[in-house]
Design a protein around this motif. Structure first.
Motif, mmCIF file in Angstrom:
data_model
loop_
_atom_site.group_PDB
_atom_site.id
_atom_site.type_symbol
_atom_site.label_atom_id
_atom_site.label_comp_id
_atom_site.label_asym_id
_atom_site.label_seq_id
_atom_site.Cartn_x
_atom_site.Cartn_y
_atom_site.Cartn_z
ATOM 1 N N GLU A 239 41.146 55.699 -12.284
ATOM 2 C CA GLU A 239 40.148 56.631 -11.762
ATOM 3 C C GLU A 239 40.101 56.579 -10.241
ATOM 4 O OE1 GLU A 239 35.495 58.002 -12.382
ATOM 5 O OE2 GLU A 239 36.112 56.007 -13.037
ATOM 6 N N THR A 240 40.166 55.383 -9.662
ATOM 7 C CA THR A 240 40.152 55.260 -8.207
ATOM 8 C C THR A 240 41.399 55.895 -7.600
ATOM 9 O OG1 THR A 240 38.838 53.239 -8.311
ATOM 10 C CG2 THR A 240 40.056 53.629 -6.285
ATOM 11 N N PHE A 241 42.546 55.677 -8.227
ATOM 12 C CA PHE A 241 43.794 56.299 -7.767
ATOM 13 C C PHE A 241 43.644 57.819 -7.709
ATOM 14 C CE2 PHE A 241 47.776 58.423 -8.842
ATOM 15 C CZ PHE A 241 48.687 57.869 -7.946
ATOM 16 N N ALA A 242 43.124 58.407 -8.795
ATOM 17 C CA ALA A 242 42.967 59.857 -8.849
ATOM 18 C C ALA A 242 41.962 60.344 -7.809
ATOM 19 C CB ALA A 242 42.539 60.285 -10.251
ATOM 20 N N ARG A 243 40.876 59.613 -7.643
ATOM 21 C CA ARG A 243 39.864 60.023 -6.657
ATOM 22 C C ARG A 243 40.433 59.982 -5.242
ATOM 23 N NH1 ARG A 243 34.864 56.249 -7.838
ATOM 24 N NH2 ARG A 243 33.775 57.587 -6.333
ATOM 25 N N MET A 244 41.208 58.955 -4.922
ATOM 26 C CA MET A 244 41.811 58.882 -3.585
ATOM 27 C C MET A 244 42.826 59.997 -3.382
ATOM 28 S SD MET A 244 42.309 54.864 -2.592
ATOM 29 C CE MET A 244 43.609 54.606 -3.794
ATOM 30 N N ALA A 245 43.693 60.214 -4.377
ATOM 31 C CA ALA A 245 44.741 61.218 -4.243
ATOM 32 C C ALA A 245 44.166 62.625 -4.130
ATOM 33 C CB ALA A 245 45.699 61.138 -5.426
ATOM 34 N N CYS A 246 42.984 62.838 -4.714
ATOM 35 C CA CYS A 246 42.344 64.153 -4.664
ATOM 36 C C CYS A 246 41.333 64.255 -3.536
ATOM 37 C CB CYS A 246 41.674 64.456 -6.003
ATOM 38 S SG CYS A 246 42.836 64.582 -7.371
ATOM 39 N N GLY A 247 41.287 63.270 -2.657
ATOM 40 C CA GLY A 247 40.423 63.333 -1.487
ATOM 41 C C GLY A 247 38.971 63.047 -1.769
ATOM 42 N N ARG A 248 38.671 62.432 -2.908
ATOM 43 C CA ARG A 248 37.275 62.113 -3.236
ATOM 44 C C ARG A 248 36.848 60.781 -2.652
ATOM 45 N NH1 ARG A 248 38.929 66.959 -4.803
ATOM 46 N NH2 ARG A 248 37.692 67.869 -6.490
ATOM 47 N N LEU A 249 37.777 59.904 -2.412
ATOM 48 C CA LEU A 249 37.506 58.607 -1.794
ATOM 49 C C LEU A 249 38.418 58.444 -0.598
ATOM 50 C CD1 LEU A 249 37.264 55.969 -4.681
ATOM 51 C CD2 LEU A 249 35.408 56.751 -3.219
ATOM 52 N N THR A 250 37.919 57.819 0.440
ATOM 53 C CA THR A 250 38.757 57.485 1.583
ATOM 54 C C THR A 250 38.886 55.975 1.685
ATOM 55 O OG1 THR A 250 36.827 57.539 3.054
ATOM 56 C CG2 THR A 250 38.132 59.554 2.871
ATOM 57 N N ALA A 251 39.997 55.529 2.178
ATOM 58 C CA ALA A 251 40.244 54.093 2.310
ATOM 59 C C ALA A 251 39.364 53.511 3.414
ATOM 60 C CB ALA A 251 41.721 53.858 2.634
ATOM 61 N N PRO A 252 38.955 52.248 3.322
ATOM 62 C CA PRO A 252 39.247 51.377 2.189
ATOM 63 C C PRO A 252 38.280 51.603 1.029
ATOM 64 C CG PRO A 252 38.040 50.163 3.854
ATOM 65 C CD PRO A 252 38.258 51.547 4.413
#
Length: 276
Positions: A239-252
């Motif tokens: 879920e975190t992978f998908a959220r990051m790849a779709c711009g829903r989460l930014t690192a870190p």
């Protein structure tokens, strides 16, 4: 699978995901439609409006004529403006109107998919994406719609605190879609040097491990071969992978472990959003 079987698989996955959205929002009271999602500036109502708008446009419905307010900070370019027009148009609609329009759109679009005799899987069809619009094979357009609808289903689920469907057929299609985008994140956006390798170790509902190798010309490619000592290893849940790849989460992001070249890992995570 044959091309026609692939198209049917995409249609089935789309149906499951968009009907899940309908089931989630149909019983919502008026106030719950205004809950914010991880899409910048968009509420649950806005996400549903976007899904309706995209499917309606594919049905041949005209886009609404509407002037946007000037104070929408999340409208930053022509693409976001294109997406925002039908969304803002529906902001005055009631919960009943929204749920009814979504249900009617699903019926119409589902019928169009079931009775399609116009397009063969490889026929070129216009992909309505504003400044990104172009002709793509029919099967590719359907695959993209599965990705988009499943991603927005997850936006709504997180906003409502109703997790689920992280391992459906639509989720698998989305996973494969995002894996294909990894070379862009690693080689192009993060500028990983020639000869480097980034490994993605993903656990959770959908487990997978993939490597992105950057060749001498700076091009990335994905394969299942995993080096014992890659340049970078990124470990997180699906879920975190998908959220990051779709711009829903930014690192870190919480729950992301990066090992190896710290500078390269940071660049990859900073440029992980690979969808427009």
């Amino acid at each position: 699978m044959t091309d026609k079987q692939t198209v049917q698989a995409y249609a089935d996955a789309w149906t499951h995901s968009i009907e899940a959205i309908s089931e989630l929002v149909a019983p919502l009271p008026e106030g719950a439609w205004n809950r914010p999602t991880e899409c910048p500036g968009w509420s649950v109502r806005d996400v549903v409006s976007h899904v309706i708008a995209m499917e309606s446009e594919l049905l041949g419905d005209p886009r609404p004529i509407h002037t946007l307010p000037r104070d929408l900070r999340h409208v930053v370019d022509e693409f976001t403006r294109y997406c925002e027009v039908p969304v803002d148009k529906r902001r005055c609609h009631t919960a009943v109107e929204m749920a009814s329009e979504l249900e009617y759109t699903i019926i119409r679009r589902g019928r169009a998919l079931r009775t399609n005799t116009r397009y063969e899987p490889t026929d070129e069809i216009r992909w309505p994406m504003g400044p990104y619009s172009r002709d793509v094979p029919y099967h590719q357009l359907l695959r993209t719609r599965v990705f988009d609808v499943w991603t927005h289903e997850q936006d709504i689920r997180r906003a409502l605190g109703r997790p689920g469907n992280l391992d459906t057929a639509a989720a698998v299609i989305t996973r494969d879609y995002l894996i294909e985008m990894l070379p862009r994140a690693v080689a192009k956006l993060a500028g990983a040097p020639a000869g480097s390798t980034a490994v993605f170790d993903i656990h959770g509902e959908l487990e997978f491990m993939r490597s992105v190798h950057v060749d001498a010309d700076g091009r990335g490619r994905v394969d299942g071969e995993v080096l014992l000592a890659p340049s970078v290893r990124i470990t997180t849940d699906w879920e975190t992978f998908a959220r990051m790849a779709c711009g829903r989460l930014t690192a870190p992001a919480a729950g992301v472990k990066a090992e190896g070249d710290e500078e390269l890992a940071a660049r990859i995570l900073d440029n992980f959003a690979v969808t427009p």
